[in-house]
Design an enzyme around this catalytic site. Sequence first.
Site, PDB file in Angstrom:
ATOM      1  N   GLU A  11      -1.538 -13.897   0.912  1.00  0.00           N
ATOM      2  CA  GLU A  11      -0.996 -13.710   2.181  1.00  0.00           C
ATOM      3  C   GLU A  11      -2.579 -13.293   3.518  1.00  0.00           C
ATOM      4  O   GLU A  11      -2.432 -14.381   4.269  1.00  0.00           O
ATOM      5  CB  GLU A  11       0.191 -12.720   2.990  1.00  0.00           C
ATOM      6  N   ASP A  96       3.207 -10.795  -1.063  1.00  0.00           N
ATOM      7  CA  ASP A  96       3.782  -8.736  -1.441  1.00  0.00           C
ATOM      8  C   ASP A  96       4.757  -8.973  -1.854  1.00  0.00           C
ATOM      9  O   ASP A  96       4.887  -9.268  -1.450  1.00  0.00           O
ATOM     10  CB  ASP A  96       3.430  -7.974   0.172  1.00  0.00           C
ATOM     11  N   ASP A  98       7.454  -6.859  -1.107  1.00  0.00           N
ATOM     12  CA  ASP A  98       8.529  -6.271  -0.390  1.00  0.00           C
ATOM     13  C   ASP A  98       9.005  -7.749  -0.172  1.00  0.00           C
ATOM     14  O   ASP A  98       8.407  -9.389  -0.723  1.00  0.00           O
ATOM     15  CB  ASP A  98       8.265  -5.819   0.697  1.00  0.00           C
ATOM     16  N   GLU A 100       9.340  -9.853   2.936  1.00  0.00           N
ATOM     17  CA  GLU A 100       8.688 -10.087   3.782  1.00  0.00           C
ATOM     18  C   GLU A 100       7.864 -11.331   3.102  1.00  0.00           C
ATOM     19  O   GLU A 100       7.761 -12.298   3.281  1.00  0.00           O
ATOM     20  CB  GLU A 100       7.842  -9.706   4.774  1.00  0.00           C
ATOM     21  N   TYR A 324      -0.569  -0.502  -1.726  1.00  0.00           N
ATOM     22  CA  TYR A 324       0.242  -1.116  -0.541  1.00  0.00           C
ATOM     23  C   TYR A 324       1.508  -0.022   0.379  1.00  0.00           C
ATOM     24  O   TYR A 324       1.234   1.013  -0.200  1.00  0.00           O
ATOM     25  CB  TYR A 324       1.589  -1.521  -1.276  1.00  0.00           C
ATOM     26  N   ARG A 326       3.214  -0.382   2.499  1.00  0.00           N
ATOM     27  CA  ARG A 326       4.409  -0.271   3.310  1.00  0.00           C
ATOM     28  C   ARG A 326       5.513   0.215   2.378  1.00  0.00           C
ATOM     29  O   ARG A 326       5.880  -1.056   1.388  1.00  0.00           O
ATOM     30  CB  ARG A 326       4.994  -2.276   3.499  1.00  0.00           C
ATOM     31  N   HIS A 371       6.839   0.441  -5.328  1.00  0.00           N
ATOM     32  CA  HIS A 371       7.500   1.652  -6.376  1.00  0.00           C
ATOM     33  C   HIS A 371       6.862   3.279  -5.939  1.00  0.00           C
ATOM     34  O   HIS A 371       6.607   3.263  -7.797  1.00  0.00           O
ATOM     35  CB  HIS A 371       7.883   0.823  -7.688  1.00  0.00           C
TER      36      HIS A 371
END
Length: 943
Positions: A11, A96, A98, A100, A324, A326, A371
């Site tokens: 990203e 990523d 997640d 998104e 990460y 988020r 996680h």
Amino acid sequence: MADGKKLVIVESPTKMRSIQGYLGDGYEVLSSVGHIRDLADKRDIPEKDRAAFGKYSIDVDHGFTPYYVVSDRKTKTVTELRRALKGASELVLATDGDREGEAIAWHLLETLKPKVPVKRMVFHEITKDAIQKAVDDTRELDTSLVDAQETRRVLDRLYGWDVSPVLWRKVGSGAGGQALSAGRVQSAATRMVVDRERERMAFVSANYCSIVSVAERSGSAFSIRLARIDGANLASGRDFNDLGELTRAVVVLSEGDATALAAAVDAVGSATVQKVEAKPGTRRPYAPFTTSTLQQEAGRKLGMTAKVAMSVAQSLYERGFITYMRTDSTNLSAQAVQAARSQAVALYGDKAIPAKPRVYASKSKNAQEAHEAIRPSGDTFRTPKDVAGILGRDEHRMYDLIWKRTVASQMSDAKLETTTITLETTADGKKLEFTASGTVYTFKGFLEAYEEGADEKRHKDDAADQQLPQVTQGDVLDLHDSEAKSHETSPKPRYTEATLVKALEERGIGRPSTFASIIGVILDRGYVTKRGQALVPTWLAFSVIRLLERHFGSLVDYDFTATLEEDLDRIARGEKERGAWLHDFYFGGEGYPGLRTIVDNLGEIDARELNATPLTETATLRFGKFGPYIDIVDPEKPDAEPRRINVPEDLAPDELTPEKVQELIDAPVAGNRVLGENPDNGKIVVVKDGRFGPYLEETDPEDEPEADPATGEVVEKPAKKTKKAAAEKPRRASLFKSMSPETIDLATGLQLLDLPRTVGIDPESQDPITAQNGRYGPYLKKGTDSRSLDTEQQIFDITLEQALEIYSKPKYGARRAASALKDFEKEDPTSGKNVRIRDGRFGAYVTDGETNATIPRGTNVEDVDFAAAVQLLADKRAKGPAKKRTPAKKAPAAKKATTTRKTTAKKAAPKTDAEKAAARSAAAKKAAATRAANAAAKKAQGA
């Protein structure tokens, strides 16, 4: 790309550069720079598809199918990705982990349509080991996560586009005239801030008194507080509710009684130790950071907004310093646990860690989240000292916070002992009991490394923990310096960004990764302002929430909003089907009333009543086009036009009490003061009070305001409606900041009305130079060339010679010198020009006068030395000048949802006769104004 290379798409450009170094020559890493597609605008949808997709770019009648297009900003990115994919042997989607990121990967797949094998690569930290492990352990795309993100996007479009127009029609506009909006989470967050202010407005303060004394033995003194009188507890703030009523039977001393009792205690001068209690206790360390707790703690300890905190954390993640950012998980990997325990022992000794590693169970059920908690990256943590010379100021402060929290999370419990001493004496015929408490840490444990910040508390103890002397039951201590203290109960504190994030998470509203953007939205829309750290709702927010509560009640219900979030999580886990769920939400079913049903059955909405808040029997606050104001009704003339009073912008809603309203009513009228007659045209010059401050206006003599003989207040005559009055607007001029409407005289007023002032004619260009005041302050103007002045008074005083001297200097010389943050006083080796750091519109940047290079986000200016500045300039030159964008050629309409957004030039419609006449009239007025200015300039030159 050479045949055989694998294309990896991430990203972020920052992440791209880091990962490329870890993967080597067998891979090419490129960036999508976030999402490449989104829901289309109506104009991007072919005519034949608009019936189905037109309003929302979503076909609500056929499975809520969205119509996606590639955004204008991403057409070049998509072209580059397609070009790179042609020679690739494999495509690795490394966005990523997640939902998104999963959706971005899916959009890339749908747009690029690769003909080579595709793999999904997920990692939670950007280190060499983590990246190489992720390459060897790829998986398939998780369509459940994609469905969850798509459902969220569709839901937000349906919610916003159906509800927001109602706000536009019935409430108005937000900050800076920006259109209002409603949203699944933003509306609930706004309601929470408004509800807290409502509680503060309804709050009734209560008074109570306390008595504090000093107890002393053998030179060791400590503070004690009166707790009981004749066995009955003395009142404290916790004993009153929000209406100022007592919630239990306690003794409430008046100020006089408390003062007398304090004097009686000092007269006795001693007390006996009745009881000494010592209770052991422990404190457990805090769990490692999640997205939510990091935002909260960054607000408390670092003073960062949620948006800044997430931006800094993202920079640390992309640069490979933390995992990460988020995540809802508090779990740590085995290697992270070992790293934290090893550093705790190295820094604080063997006793710093418990025998077994600590395990923190995650409270999140969301399969889409990372996680692991937020922690320093790698299997050996770099200390804050190790990275001090690498990170910018904010990044270093954030890394220090994350490192301390992670290490402390694996450390031993803190052990403490709390001692409470009860003293007894008799004064004024009453049995008095005093208490004092003190806490001593016998083993600090994790507190050696980290102590969590605290939010503002409503009820604070009168005496803080203190060091107490060794005493035993029966000991007699001296009492002196007794003092009676008067207190008022306080309302609940306003939300800060940290406490609002905490409250949203506790209620299950929204996702922690979106909290920063949600708070940004409610600030940008003008629903909330900041007073220090506190979030204060505006009257606009009251009107918006009142409308939503009355007509969209379920949509701003906290439990309903939390249920929506739970259902979205079920879709992410594959437990619900997106199409069926969206049908229930929109059309009704499975406990949902149906958004379409609500919108279609709104009925009549009284906008005037909606925007009204009664303050007293005669005063009503209203929210209008230009903001809040108060209507004052004369009880003796209820049918007369109400008097209008502007509300000071810095006045919070809970401060607009009946007493404050009366103060505003009684305040002298600042406006409508007659200065006198303009001798040039016979008009009357009047000072008025406007929404944006005091101003002058010329009025016709027949409309001259008169003074009420009874009150002395100036009252305007009704304006006569004539064709001339309708066509000619009166001259107006705002007062300078240094001027007062009470003291300004006629001569100064006429100077203001005559602005802009012609200073003279430039002898070279023959252009007139004028002095005037503008939105950004006083300035000179010559043709299209303008120069700032230092003070407003210069508008009246500056001479032609002084103006010419200003124009003889470089236009931005003074401004640039003022905006310079650092001057290295060294020349760039390429350009040979001086290198400086300046403050620009979009942040700090390095410049040599020819090339400008933005300083990377999260980097502190003080940390940029000359070598780094030269490198930034060299990197910017290497990229070459920015290419000018040209419109893409019109493409034929697609048969289905397009993957590329095309821009087409629209042919202007032929002008009507009325439009042509208006254009001719505007041109004539402009020409006349130019002739008048030239004539004035020549006259001034001749003078």
